[in-house]
Design a protein around this motif. Sequence first.
Motif, PDB file in Angstrom:
ATOM      1  N   VAL B  79     -22.333 -28.449 -35.186  1.00  0.00           N
ATOM      2  CA  VAL B  79     -22.599 -28.722 -33.763  1.00  0.00           C
ATOM      3  C   VAL B  79     -21.927 -30.026 -33.333  1.00  0.00           C
ATOM      4  O   VAL B  79     -21.439 -30.153 -32.210  1.00  0.00           O
ATOM      5  CB  VAL B  79     -24.121 -28.818 -33.491  1.00  0.00           C
ATOM      6  N   ALA B  80     -21.892 -30.991 -34.249  1.00  0.00           N
ATOM      7  CA  ALA B  80     -21.369 -32.309 -33.896  1.00  0.00           C
ATOM      8  C   ALA B  80     -19.904 -32.254 -33.467  1.00  0.00           C
ATOM      9  O   ALA B  80     -19.460 -33.093 -32.684  1.00  0.00           O
ATOM     10  CB  ALA B  80     -21.535 -33.278 -35.073  1.00  0.00           C
ATOM     11  N   SER B  81     -19.160 -31.272 -33.976  1.00  0.00           N
ATOM     12  CA  SER B  81     -17.742 -31.215 -33.617  1.00  0.00           C
ATOM     13  C   SER B  81     -17.380 -29.906 -32.907  1.00  0.00           C
ATOM     14  O   SER B  81     -16.213 -29.640 -32.668  1.00  0.00           O
ATOM     15  CB  SER B  81     -16.874 -31.378 -34.872  1.00  0.00           C
ATOM     16  N   ALA B  82     -18.377 -29.097 -32.575  1.00  0.00           N
ATOM     17  CA  ALA B  82     -18.091 -27.799 -31.961  1.00  0.00           C
ATOM     18  C   ALA B  82     -17.564 -27.961 -30.535  1.00  0.00           C
ATOM     19  O   ALA B  82     -17.892 -28.919 -29.844  1.00  0.00           O
ATOM     20  CB  ALA B  82     -19.352 -26.938 -31.956  1.00  0.00           C
ATOM     21  N   SER B  83     -16.765 -26.988 -30.096  1.00  0.00           N
ATOM     22  CA  SER B  83     -16.272 -26.998 -28.716  1.00  0.00           C
ATOM     23  C   SER B  83     -17.441 -26.712 -27.777  1.00  0.00           C
ATOM     24  O   SER B  83     -18.442 -26.124 -28.183  1.00  0.00           O
ATOM     25  CB  SER B  83     -15.220 -25.904 -28.547  1.00  0.00           C
ATOM     26  N   PRO B  84     -17.318 -27.121 -26.500  1.00  0.00           N
ATOM     27  CA  PRO B  84     -18.382 -26.829 -25.533  1.00  0.00           C
ATOM     28  C   PRO B  84     -18.751 -25.348 -25.513  1.00  0.00           C
ATOM     29  O   PRO B  84     -19.919 -24.979 -25.436  1.00  0.00           O
ATOM     30  CB  PRO B  84     -17.765 -27.249 -24.200  1.00  0.00           C
ATOM     31  N   ARG B  85     -17.733 -24.515 -25.618  1.00  0.00           N
ATOM     32  CA  ARG B  85     -17.962 -23.077 -25.580  1.00  0.00           C
ATOM     33  C   ARG B  85     -18.804 -22.614 -26.760  1.00  0.00           C
ATOM     34  O   ARG B  85     -19.699 -21.785 -26.618  1.00  0.00           O
ATOM     35  CB  ARG B  85     -16.576 -22.437 -25.632  1.00  0.00           C
TER      36      ARG B  85
END
Lengths: 274, 235
Positions: B79-85
């Motif tokens: 989650v810390a580096s996931a894209s907004p999508r």
Amino acid sequence: MSHSDTLEALAAAGIPAPVKPLLSVEGLTRVYGKRIGCADVSFDLWPGEVLAIVGESGSGKTTLLNCISSRLTPTCGTVHYRMRDGASADIYKMAEAERRYLMRTDWGFVHQNSIDGLRMTVSAGANVGERLMAVGNRHYGNIRNTAIEWLSRVEIDEDRVDDQPRTFSGGMRQRLQIARNLVTEPRLVFMDEPTGGLDVSVQARLLDLLRGLVSDLGLAVIVVTHDLAVARLLSDRMIVMKEGRVIEAGLTDRVLDDPRAPYTQLLVSSILQV
Amino acid sequence: MNTLLVASEVKKTFIMHMRGGVELPVVANVSFSLKASSCAVLGGPSGVGKSSILKMLYGNYGTDSGQILVQHHGRHVDVASASPRMVLEIRRDTIGYVSQFLRAVPRVSALDVAAEPLLIRGVAQETAHERARELFAELNLPERLWSLPPATFSGGEQQRVNIARGFITDHPILLLDEPTASLDAANRAVVIDLIARKKAEGAALLGIFHDQDVRTAVADHVIDVSAFAAGKSAA
Ligand SMILES: Nc1ncnc2c1ncn2[C@@H]1O[C@H](COP(=O)(O)OP(=O)(O)OP(=O)(O)O)[C@@H](O)[C@H]1O
Ligand SMILES: Nc1ncnc2c1ncn2[C@@H]1O[C@H](COP(=O)(O)OP(=O)(O)OP(=O)(O)O)[C@@H](O)[C@H]1O
Ligand SMILES: [Mg+2]
Ligand SMILES: [Mg+2]
């Protein structure tokens, strides 16, 4: 296995088919002489996604929106759009006729000033019908019925169909612009300050309507606004611009609740609550 | 037991540019995991960073460094580096969140507010509303309020709408930020029961609870956030 068989198999297994961006903007730049309009803007927009562009006056929001929607030629950079057949097209390499057709059918543009988006001296019904005729509808009765249907969808009474928009209030004109744009079932709608200049209660009603339409129709939207509450209510993602550049981008609630850039913090702290 | 979320070495510092760039270190080295069919509780004094941790897990606050791995659609996503999508997809299908206060959208009814997470997942409106009504009834929310927008509701009424919204889906991970703070004893008991049922269904819950009685009733283990406090001397 054909492509569609593969998709069916994926769907049967509950795995959504891979989705590709609807729009890819890369390095988009527009200068006016020595002045920067917007500089080096890049992002992808996905089907059904709502992107808000915020920033102070003169930060390049309208310039960017117009460059993306091919209403203004960028100095450099590219905009790729995924056509209905799945192919990706560089909108600045398309034939002029093809681009015009795209703008009239698959795209919509809601202007801040309704004079720019409506024909003031033809009837409301004709304003909506015009885009249907552009896609080849010729049957007057059908066009009129569809127009009336869309007017009611944007909460304009049927008995106003023959009136000219110059007799409409500001809120009604914006709703008429929306009907005029959505009648061809576009996949991408550009909006430049759609609620600007309206009374607060009229704004709220318009926003309700937009929220509903965007989710019912699965529209992708790029909306320019200086109002962070509008961005919070409508958008999934946000871009913050200053002096023509993107200074922060991300999930809307992340940008508003945990702003990183000094300018975004200033913007968020200058309003009471969003 | 199945681990659904692992936070490792998560760090958060706020930089307050409006106050001359002063740095406010909140937490560092946050490491814990959440397992299926269990409820963990974040403990520690006010201001220690409990809500900030929940918000980072939900992608509402950014994470300076570290990882937040969640099991999403059968694979691990950070989650810390996931894209907004991707964060939106994780919220839709994997992580639910009951915030401390309801953010009411003007003119949207309580029923629609609570049903929305199901509607987003494509559940038919009638089914979603039916489920929302069941939860409202269980939470003793007066029926005359159901079709009204929650903006004018009391704190406890708003909180119950918020709880219904959080519990309506079967998200495998559920984050709860003081869901019982403004509730009376009878409704606290309802929430304790809802949490027990979620656990029985296999969810991993992570909550912040001020009431000792709620905490005792639901907690399988307590994560002491003071241990992650950043910027404080390790005395
Ligand atoms: N046709 C033009 N010729 C010269 N400069 C222009 C032109 N259009 C815009 N600019 C300049 O480009 C910059 C960006 O303008 P733009 O209209 O994109 O800003 P904006 O963010 O939409 O502002 P607002 O919120 O006031 O609408 C400004 O400095 C503006 O003066
Ligand atoms: N968006 C933000 N911007 C700046 N500082 C913040 C922000 N959110 C939280 N903080 C600060 O981070 C610290 C931790 O806050 P947080 O809300 O996580 O604490 P908490 O443990 O949940 O406290 P409480 O028990 O009172 O709810 C506090 O000093 C708070 O002021
Ligand atoms: Mg502008
Ligand atoms: Mg808190």
